[in-house]
Design an enzyme around this catalytic site. Structure first.
Site, PDB file in Angstrom:
ATOM      1  N   CYS A  72       0.799  -1.231   0.000  1.00 16.97           N
ATOM      2  CA  CYS A  72       0.000   0.000   0.000  1.00 16.97           C
ATOM      3  C   CYS A  72       0.831   1.280   0.000  1.00 16.97           C
ATOM      4  CB  CYS A  72      -0.939   0.006   1.201  1.00 16.97           C
ATOM      5  SG  CYS A  72      -1.886  -1.515   1.380  1.00 16.97           S
ATOM      6  N   HIS A 120      -2.851   8.006   6.001  1.00 12.84           N
ATOM      7  CA  HIS A 120      -3.021   6.691   5.377  1.00 12.84           C
ATOM      8  C   HIS A 120      -4.478   6.277   5.548  1.00 12.84           C
ATOM      9  CE1 HIS A 120      -1.957   2.819   3.796  1.00 12.84           C
ATOM     10  NE2 HIS A 120      -2.350   2.204   4.898  1.00 12.84           N
ATOM     11  N   HIS A 123      -9.583   2.328  -1.304  1.00 13.97           N
ATOM     12  CA  HIS A 123      -8.141   2.196  -1.051  1.00 13.97           C
ATOM     13  C   HIS A 123      -7.461   1.669  -2.313  1.00 13.97           C
ATOM     14  CE1 HIS A 123      -4.318   1.453   0.518  1.00 13.97           C
ATOM     15  NE2 HIS A 123      -4.568   0.541   1.441  1.00 13.97           N
TER      16      HIS A 123
END
Length: 567
Positions: free
Chosen positions: A117, A252, A292
């Site tokens: 990520c 995040h 995401h």
């Protein structure tokens, strides 16, 4: 996809991932069909990033331009074609970055980065380090993430990571996981002094960046507050940044019950080393808007911040009603921004934002970016005539390009249009001249729109509108202007300002050194619409060019059962 049995049935998906313009990049349709669509998508996005920056392939040829691409898994279903060499290159992660360097003959480092990520923000940091070390003079950096099967839903769902409700409720007490998303983004990075010298359009300035690793934590995928604090503190100390000057944090923020509080606590501990002030800094997450996008998450956050700089606004972080019971924002430097509002800062204090990205691999990245003062236009009301040039691979794409440019000129927002002279300079020097060409001789944007309308109305014989196809027109001229005498003749026209003759010669295929036309003036590269790639079907097992094979994926529904587009 078969959604039965999946813990999350929602996602933030890109459209047309089965479409590509292979011939534009010198790739055969069969090779494109076998290639990971992430390669294809990032290739087109990198081209658009260079166009947006105003750099042509000719100007970059042989230059030390690095390519740093964040990429995660590849689940493109190509098993039956595994024996084909085109499958080998088309699905090798290393080739995803290298294909851009190969196509443009770039000589800087070309590196694909997989830290899950955090991959794209790590790529941006590595690009900055490459520029600082001198291995790159400039660099393309970003990331891409697609999901062509339900693989991530099965695996992440088994780990309890996904939201059953289909919402990234970052920092909210109802947070129950993230919603998978797709994305692609790329930015061009240069040293600030070089960008100023070269008249580049500057969206923002990276003041500092860093990466680190969690090491041993509560689990290999578990976040570590001490490591996050150590990273952010190191960035602030190394680059002499007082976090009290940071007025927004792009977190995040994946919307997990325990991950969000850990991130807020880590940021609070880092900020507390400089200030005891409370709730002076807005915080949010783009994942509440688009899901995401995993390997593309960091560059998505950066682009969001740069757009906020451009418009002078803070945008809301969605789905926040009641704060996570484990956070306690009133005791931190942060508040969740839930409104579309002006981004205000104290006098003489620039807008400054921090961006965090944490990989489930344990690799963390943190970047601080600052607004760049908007240049004041020096153009007077009276403008001299300019040559606006557009070109494309074929007539259909040229028509599409004109349509994009018309939409750009008609758009009205808080940002004024670039000057006509800067638009002309950027299109002349910052685009690759292609086969089908259009040149317009105009003196203001109203004349430009009128000329483009005449082209759309199929009136190519209109005054000051020049149209050509170099495959036929150049052949008819016998390549006269490729000889030394021809080049000297064109240079003479440039010096004398014979714009109409230059426009006619250019659409006929003659090479024009446009910089000679601007040698006594200072112009800037400005962001303008990019090339409208053809959308040819490139998907394994599909013969019908009108319809793809991708199974239609679920639309995201809001709380009232309506399509919202927001995970």
């Amino acid at each position: 996809w078969d959604a039965d049995g999946l813990s999350c049935k929602y996602g933030g998906f890109l459209s047309d991932i089965d479409r590509f313009d292979p011939l534009f990049f010198g790739i055969s349709p069969k090779e494109a069909e076998l290639a990971d669509p992430q390669q294809r998508l990032f290739l087109q996005e990198a081209w658009h990033a260079l166009e947006d920056a105003g750099y042509s392939p000719e100007e970059l040829d042989g230059k030390k331009c690095g390519v740093f691409a964040g990429v995660n898994f590849n689940d493109y279903p190509t098993d039956k074609f595994a024996a084909d060499i085109r499958f080998f290159t088309g699905n090798a992660t290393s080739i995803l970055a290298a294909r851009i360097s190969y196509f443009l003959n770039l000589k800087g480092p070309s590196i694909a980065v997989n830290t899950a990520c955090s991959a794209s923000l790590v790529s941006i940091h590595l690009a900055c380090e490459s520029i600082r070390s001198g291995t790159s003079d400039m660099a393309l950096a970003g990331g891409v993430q697609l999901m062509t099967t339900e693989q991530i839903y099965i695996l992440a769902g088994a780990g309890g990571m996904l939201s059953a409700k289909g919402r990234c409720r970052t920092f909210d007490d109802r947070a129950d996981g993230f919603v998978p998303g797709e994305g692609v983004g790329a930015v061009l990075l240069k040293p600030l002094d070089s960008a100023r010298r070269d008249g580049d359009h500057i969206y923002g300035v990276i003041r500092g960046s860093g990466i680190n690793q969690d090491g041993k934590s509560n689990g290999i995928t578990a976040p570590s507050a001490p490591s996050q604090t150590e990273l952010t503190t190191d960035v602030y100390e190394r680059y002499h940044i007082n976090p009290e000057t940071i007025s927004y944090v792009e977190a995040h923020g994946t919307g997990t019950e325990l991950g969000d509080p850990i991130e807020v606590q880590a940021l609070t501990d880092a900020f507390r080393k400089y200030s005891d002030s409370r709730q002076f800094c807005a915080i949010g997450s783009v994942k509440t808007n688009i899901g995401h996008p995993q390997a593309a998450a960091g560059v998505a956050g950066l682009i969001k911040v740069l757009l906020c700089f451009r418009h002078g606004k803070l945008v809301p972080s969605l789905h926040f009603r009641k704060e996570n019971r484990h956070i306690g924002f009133k005791e931190t430097p942060f508040y969740v921004n839930t409104r579309f509002t002006e981004w205000t800062t104290p006098p003489k204090t620039p807008k400054r934002a921090a961006i965090s990205s944490f990989g489930f691999s344990g690799t963390n990245a943190h970047v601080v970016v600052e607004e760049y003062p908007r240049p004041v236009s020096s153009e007077s009301v009276s403008q001299s005539s300019q040559i606006i040039v557009l070109s494309a691979k074929n007539e259909d794409r040229l028509n599409a390009y004109v349509g994009k440019f018309m939409a750009f000129l008609d758009k009205r927002n808080s940002n004024p249009l670039p000057t006509l002279a800067d638009m002309a300079y950027t299109l002349q020097t910052g685009r690759k001249p292609m086969e089908h060409r259009l040149a317009l001789l105009v003196s203001d944007t109203d004349e430009l729109k009128a000329a483009l309308n005449r082209f759309i109305q199929k009136k190519p014989d209109a005054e000051n509108l020049f149209l050509g196809n170099i495959r036929t027109d150049k052949a008819a001229s016998g390549f006269l202007f490729e000889e030394e005498e021809g080049k000297e003749f064109i240079a003479g026209l440039v010096r004398k300002g014979k714009l109409g003759k230059l426009a006619q010669l250019w659409v006929s295929g003659a090479h024009v050194d446009w910089k000679l036309l601007h040698s006594d003036q200072t112009h800037k590269r400005v962001p303008l619409p990019g090339y409208p790639f053809s959308k040819d079907l490139c998907w394994i097992g599909t013969k019908d060019q009108e319809s793809g094979t991708r199974i239609r994926r679920s639309a995201v529904k809001d709380d009232r059962g309506q399509d919202s587009g927001y995970p």
